[in-house]
Design a protein around this motif. Structure first.
Motif, PDB file in Angstrom:
ATOM      1  N   SER A  10       0.740  -1.233   0.335  1.00  0.00           N
ATOM      2  CA  SER A  10      -0.052   0.193   0.017  1.00  0.00           C
ATOM      3  C   SER A  10       1.079   1.278   0.036  1.00  0.00           C
ATOM      4  CB  SER A  10      -1.038  -0.030   1.114  1.00  0.00           C
ATOM      5  OG  SER A  10      -0.300  -0.285   2.442  1.00  0.00           O
ATOM      6  N   ILE A  14       0.759   3.994  -3.038  1.00  0.00           N
ATOM      7  CA  ILE A  14       0.269   5.464  -2.764  1.00  0.00           C
ATOM      8  C   ILE A  14       1.722   6.415  -3.337  1.00  0.00           C
ATOM      9  CG2 ILE A  14      -0.192   7.399  -1.158  1.00  0.00           C
ATOM     10  CD1 ILE A  14      -1.450   5.163   0.306  1.00  0.00           C
ATOM     11  N   GLY A  97      -8.075  17.412  -3.625  1.00  0.00           N
ATOM     12  CA  GLY A  97      -7.469  16.047  -3.222  1.00  0.00           C
ATOM     13  C   GLY A  97      -7.467  15.922  -1.799  1.00  0.00           C
ATOM     14  N   VAL A  98      -7.070  16.843  -0.950  1.00  0.00           N
ATOM     15  CA  VAL A  98      -7.193  16.668   0.546  1.00  0.00           C
ATOM     16  C   VAL A  98      -8.429  16.139   1.185  1.00  0.00           C
ATOM     17  CG1 VAL A  98      -6.725  17.819   2.732  1.00  0.00           C
ATOM     18  CG2 VAL A  98      -4.913  17.829   0.963  1.00  0.00           C
ATOM     19  N   ALA A 100     -11.014  15.273  -0.651  1.00  0.00           N
ATOM     20  CA  ALA A 100     -11.522  13.900  -1.095  1.00  0.00           C
ATOM     21  C   ALA A 100     -11.091  12.743  -0.063  1.00  0.00           C
ATOM     22  CB  ALA A 100     -11.297  13.764  -2.392  1.00  0.00           C
ATOM     23  N   THR A 101      -9.654  12.882   0.226  1.00  0.00           N
ATOM     24  CA  THR A 101      -8.909  11.869   1.007  1.00  0.00           C
ATOM     25  C   THR A 101      -9.365  11.912   2.144  1.00  0.00           C
ATOM     26  OG1 THR A 101      -6.898  12.373  -0.059  1.00  0.00           O
ATOM     27  CG2 THR A 101      -6.716  11.001   1.731  1.00  0.00           C
ATOM     28  N   LEU A 104     -13.440  10.492   2.442  1.00  0.00           N
ATOM     29  CA  LEU A 104     -13.391   8.789   2.169  1.00  0.00           C
ATOM     30  C   LEU A 104     -12.872   8.247   3.408  1.00  0.00           C
ATOM     31  CD1 LEU A 104     -12.657   9.029  -1.723  1.00  0.00           C
ATOM     32  CD2 LEU A 104     -14.811   8.648  -0.308  1.00  0.00           C
ATOM     33  N   GLY A 105     -11.731   8.971   3.869  1.00  0.00           N
ATOM     34  CA  GLY A 105     -10.868   8.348   5.174  1.00  0.00           C
ATOM     35  C   GLY A 105     -11.851   8.429   6.400  1.00  0.00           C
ATOM     36  N   ALA A 108     -14.259   5.877   6.012  1.00  0.00           N
ATOM     37  CA  ALA A 108     -13.600   4.505   6.424  1.00  0.00           C
ATOM     38  C   ALA A 108     -13.580   4.301   7.719  1.00  0.00           C
ATOM     39  CB  ALA A 108     -12.309   4.351   5.587  1.00  0.00           C
TER      40      ALA A 108
ATOM     41  N   LEU B   8      -8.670   3.203   3.978  1.00  0.00           N
ATOM     42  CA  LEU B   8      -7.861   4.602   4.092  1.00  0.00           C
ATOM     43  C   LEU B   8      -6.768   4.626   2.737  1.00  0.00           C
ATOM     44  CD1 LEU B   8      -7.037   4.854   7.808  1.00  0.00           C
ATOM     45  CD2 LEU B   8      -8.154   6.071   6.508  1.00  0.00           C
ATOM     46  N   VAL B   9      -6.195   3.361   2.403  1.00  0.00           N
ATOM     47  CA  VAL B   9      -5.444   3.475   1.214  1.00  0.00           C
ATOM     48  C   VAL B   9      -6.042   3.864   0.047  1.00  0.00           C
ATOM     49  CG1 VAL B   9      -3.700   1.857  -0.022  1.00  0.00           C
ATOM     50  CG2 VAL B   9      -3.720   1.909   2.371  1.00  0.00           C
ATOM     51  N   ALA B  11      -8.657   5.535  -0.204  1.00  0.00           N
ATOM     52  CA  ALA B  11      -9.144   6.956  -0.173  1.00  0.00           C
ATOM     53  C   ALA B  11      -7.783   7.793  -0.367  1.00  0.00           C
ATOM     54  CB  ALA B  11      -9.377   7.440   1.330  1.00  0.00           C
ATOM     55  N   ALA B  12      -6.666   7.459  -0.166  1.00  0.00           N
ATOM     56  CA  ALA B  12      -5.370   8.189  -0.348  1.00  0.00           C
ATOM     57  C   ALA B  12      -5.412   8.110  -1.844  1.00  0.00           C
ATOM     58  CB  ALA B  12      -4.288   7.790   0.151  1.00  0.00           C
ATOM     59  N   LEU B  13      -5.665   6.919  -2.607  1.00  0.00           N
ATOM     60  CA  LEU B  13      -5.394   6.806  -3.923  1.00  0.00           C
ATOM     61  C   LEU B  13      -6.438   7.799  -4.606  1.00  0.00           C
ATOM     62  CD1 LEU B  13      -4.810   3.003  -4.467  1.00  0.00           C
ATOM     63  CD2 LEU B  13      -3.110   4.861  -4.849  1.00  0.00           C
ATOM     64  N   GLY B  15      -7.856  10.445  -3.494  1.00  0.00           N
ATOM     65  CA  GLY B  15      -7.493  11.801  -3.276  1.00  0.00           C
ATOM     66  C   GLY B  15      -6.383  12.086  -4.015  1.00  0.00           C
ATOM     67  N   ILE B  16      -5.133  11.329  -4.141  1.00  0.00           N
ATOM     68  CA  ILE B  16      -4.334  11.725  -5.209  1.00  0.00           C
ATOM     69  C   ILE B  16      -4.785  11.976  -6.621  1.00  0.00           C
ATOM     70  CG2 ILE B  16      -2.139  11.079  -6.103  1.00  0.00           C
ATOM     71  CD1 ILE B  16      -1.616   9.657  -3.581  1.00  0.00           C
TER      72      ILE B  16
END
Lengths: 203, 101
Positions: A10, A14, A97-98, A100-101, A104-105, A108, B8-9, B11-13, B15-16
């Motif tokens: 992972s 990323i 982007g931040v 969205a992360t 979604l995080g 999660a 979480l991984v 979500a990071a993908l 977001g990028i």
């Protein structure tokens, strides 16, 4: 063992995904995206979705090689020989982007998901096979027909001439008088050579 | 490796991918951002399938549909890039601002 592999794959997925947009070379960017996909394929295998991981691996390898070919054919700076700035609206993009992360995080972390782990591998692959050729046959066949339609559309879009004339016919200004020549200076088509490619529109 | 870490991984993908698709100027790089978003969606789908759906095969079928979407996006995207480049000699988003309000 599994958690170590998960951490490695992972982190690699990323990191390579991030490097796609930080490198100057477009060929390097497409191969970094391929690396990200391969790491996600490995994660799928870790998640017991062995068929999906392998399919992702084969599909993405071919797809990213095609992408690298397109980069070399079309885009400026394919090999990253001169550094250049290829971004616009960087602050807004980073913010989006931040957001969205984090959004979604947050889902999660805060979401309540059912706890129902998958069975070991032979059972899941057998179940997927009978699902694809049984109950989900319609979905699978629809995907196939969609891909065929995509091929036809791609060829139509990229061919220079269709059955109703040249593909840039709609971009050519009509003549002012009947039977007159059209005025090339009114064309939206920028075939004046040389300067059209790199200039940034600023009307 | 739990469902939360996998998501979480993913979500990071995603977001990028959002950042890349919004920040890049060339069409192909924008497509790469979209691909990265679908990449994260595939990972999230596989994670939910493995941890929260009890391994029902329909979950994997959903991921296969996402992979088909990715192939379609690539093919149509490249065809559009070819068509736009042929008529406008443009490979950047700023090059086709004719209809911009």
């Amino acid at each position: 063992m599994t958690s170590a592999a998960f951490a490695v794959f992972s982190a690699a997925a990323i990191w390579t995904g991030w490097r796609v947009f930080r490198t100057d070379s477009m060929v390097r960017a497409s191969f970094l995206l391929l690396a990200s996909f391969l790491n996600v394929g490995a994660l799928c295998v870790l998640l017991l979705a062995e068929y999906l991981g392998t399919a992702l691996l084969f599909m993405m390898t071919v797809e990213m090689v095609v992408m690298a070919l397109f980069m070399v054919m079309f885009m400026m700076n394919p090999a990253g020989l001169n550094p250049m700035n290829m971004v616009h609206q960087p602050r807004f993009a980073i913010g989006a982007g931040v957001v969205a992360t984090l959004g979604l995080g947050g889902v999660a972390v805060a979401g309540a998901f059912p706890d129902a782990p998958a069975a070991p591998i032979p059972a899941t692959i057998r179940a997927l096979g009978s699902e694809l050729l049984g109950d989900s046959m319609l979905v699978f066949e629809t995907a196939g027909v969609t891909l065929v339609a995509t091929m036809v559309c791609a060829v139509m879009l990229s061919s220079a001439r269709g059955r109703y004339g040249d593909d840039d016919g709609g971009s050519v200004a009509p003549p002012l008088e009947p039977d007159g020549d059209h005025r090339p200076e009114d064309d939206l088509v920028d075939d004046g050579g040389g300067h059209g490619h790199m200039h940034h529109g600023g009307h | 490796m739990t469902l939360v870490t996998v998501l979480l991984v993913a979500a990071a993908l995603i977001g990028i991918g959002v950042w890349g698709a919004l920040a890049q100027q060339t069409f192909v790089m924008i497509m790469m951002g979209i691909e990265l978003m679908v990449n994260g969606a595939i990972l999230a789908g596989a994670g939910v399938w493995a941890y929260a759906a009890g391994g029902v095969p329909e979950g994997q079928v959903l991921v296969i549909v996402a992979m088909a979407v990715m192939a379609v996006e690539m093919a149509i995207g490249f065809a559009l890039v070819v068509a736009v480049y042929r008529t406008r000699q443009a490979d950047m988003t700023e090059g086709i601002s004719t209809l911009k309000g």
